[in-house]
Design a protein around this motif. Structure first.
Motif, PDB file in Angstrom:
ATOM      1  N   SER A  46       0.842  -1.199   0.000  1.00 18.05           N
ATOM      2  CA  SER A  46       0.000   0.000   0.000  1.00 18.05           C
ATOM      3  C   SER A  46       0.873   1.244   0.000  1.00 18.05           C
ATOM      4  CB  SER A  46      -0.894   0.020   1.245  1.00 18.05           C
ATOM      5  OG  SER A  46      -0.104   0.125   2.427  1.00 18.05           O
ATOM      6  N   VAL A  47       0.260   2.364  -0.315  1.00 18.42           N
ATOM      7  CA  VAL A  47       0.987   3.633  -0.260  1.00 18.42           C
ATOM      8  C   VAL A  47       1.497   3.879   1.153  1.00 18.42           C
ATOM      9  CG1 VAL A  47       0.745   6.141  -0.428  1.00 18.42           C
ATOM     10  CG2 VAL A  47      -0.219   4.674  -2.216  1.00 18.42           C
ATOM     11  N   ALA A  48       0.669   3.583   2.144  1.00 17.18           N
ATOM     12  CA  ALA A  48       1.072   3.795   3.536  1.00 17.18           C
ATOM     13  C   ALA A  48       2.290   2.946   3.889  1.00 17.18           C
ATOM     14  CB  ALA A  48      -0.092   3.463   4.467  1.00 17.18           C
ATOM     15  N   ALA A  49       2.304   1.700   3.438  1.00 24.46           N
ATOM     16  CA  ALA A  49       3.436   0.817   3.732  1.00 24.46           C
ATOM     17  C   ALA A  49       4.706   1.314   3.046  1.00 24.46           C
ATOM     18  CB  ALA A  49       3.113  -0.606   3.284  1.00 24.46           C
ATOM     19  N   PHE A  65       4.368  11.410  -6.784  1.00 23.06           N
ATOM     20  CA  PHE A  65       3.668  10.417  -7.602  1.00 23.06           C
ATOM     21  C   PHE A  65       2.162  10.585  -7.467  1.00 23.06           C
ATOM     22  CE2 PHE A  65       7.614   8.542  -5.940  1.00 23.06           C
ATOM     23  CZ  PHE A  65       8.268   8.211  -7.118  1.00 23.06           C
ATOM     24  N   ARG A  66       1.450  10.106  -8.462  1.00 26.47           N
ATOM     25  CA  ARG A  66      -0.009  10.092  -8.384  1.00 26.47           C
ATOM     26  C   ARG A  66      -0.517   8.765  -7.844  1.00 26.47           C
ATOM     27  NH1 ARG A  66      -1.690  11.892 -14.329  1.00 26.47           N
ATOM     28  NH2 ARG A  66       0.054  10.473 -14.738  1.00 26.47           N
ATOM     29  N   THR A  67       0.127   7.674  -8.255  1.00 21.17           N
ATOM     30  CA  THR A  67      -0.320   6.343  -7.852  1.00 21.17           C
ATOM     31  C   THR A  67       0.890   5.463  -7.545  1.00 21.17           C
ATOM     32  OG1 THR A  67      -0.266   5.392 -10.080  1.00 21.17           O
ATOM     33  CG2 THR A  67      -2.310   6.527  -9.414  1.00 21.17           C
ATOM     34  N   LEU A  68       0.622   4.337  -6.906  1.00 18.97           N
ATOM     35  CA  LEU A  68       1.679   3.366  -6.643  1.00 18.97           C
ATOM     36  C   LEU A  68       2.212   2.777  -7.948  1.00 18.97           C
ATOM     37  CD1 LEU A  68       2.875   2.391  -3.939  1.00 18.97           C
ATOM     38  CD2 LEU A  68       1.413   0.376  -4.118  1.00 18.97           C
TER      39      LEU A  68
END
Length: 214
Positions: A46-49, A65-68
């Protein structure tokens, strides 16, 4: 849509905003190499991870960044760039050598760059596959660059009288397919052979591709 935060433009701690941005981005890429390449993998991150692993905030993530998937895309290009740099340097260092010795060394430089870190293998051959149409297009585009490089070198070998004068499009694509498939399978533990044995076999394929038919 919420506008992305503007980046600062001044200097802080002796570093310009662009330098700090590049450092943050590299920290995200380094963390992604570990999480995507060693575990748990892109699809389970995840983004948080990623932010926690990088020691940065989600706000800083969305400044870069916009997305992972953007992170995966940039990381895949970075890993390919490392390998391409190794190949270009090897081509320069071996200029003038007999073609069999030269291209053996060049391919071993490529293999060393890719396999010195198992995470690079996973990013190149596993994590990017089937993610999205965009990632598939990027993966195939980089593969095409490797095919073009082989065709360029084959043309040079023809000029030197070291290789048969023929169309190398299919042969180059077949070789790159062999490289990708065999290194993927070796990295996944599906090939009962040492890395040296795998690389030696691929070098033999490369030299056979360039060998004069006569």
């Amino acid at each position: 849509m919420v506008e992305r935060l503007r980046r600062p433009t001044g200097r802080y701690a002796g570093k310009a905003a662009g330098e700090r941005q590049a450092e943050r981005r590299q920290r995200f890429l380094d963390a992604a190499l570990q999480l995507f390449g060693a575990g748990p993998g892109y699809r389970s991150t995840s983004v948080a991870a990623l932010c926690e692993a990088a020691g940065l905030s989600t706000r800083q993530f969305y400044e870069e960044f916009r997305t992972l998937e953007d992170v995966l895309a940039m990381l895949h290009l970075q890993v390919n760039d490392w390998s391409e740099k190794a190949v270009v340097e090897a081509l320069t260092d071996t200029e003038g050598m007999p073609y069999a010795e030269r291209y053996g060394r060049v391919f071993r430089a490529y293999a060393a760059s890719l396999t010195e870190d198992p995470r690079r293998l996973r990013i190149t051959f596993t994590e990017i596959v089937g993610v999205s149409a965009r990632m598939d297009e990027q993966r195939l585009a980089r593969r095409a660059r490797w095919v073009d490089l082989i065709r360029t070198e084959a043309a040079a070998a023809v000029e030197r009288g070291e290789a048969a004068d023929r169309d190398y499009r299919i042969a180059a694509a077949a070789f790159i397919g062999s490289v990708n498939g065999l290194l993927h399978d070796w990295g996944a533990g599906w090939v009962d052979a040492t890395l040296d044995e795998v690389v030696d076999e691929l070098v033999r394929l490369l030299l056979a591709l360039l060998r004069d038919r006569d």
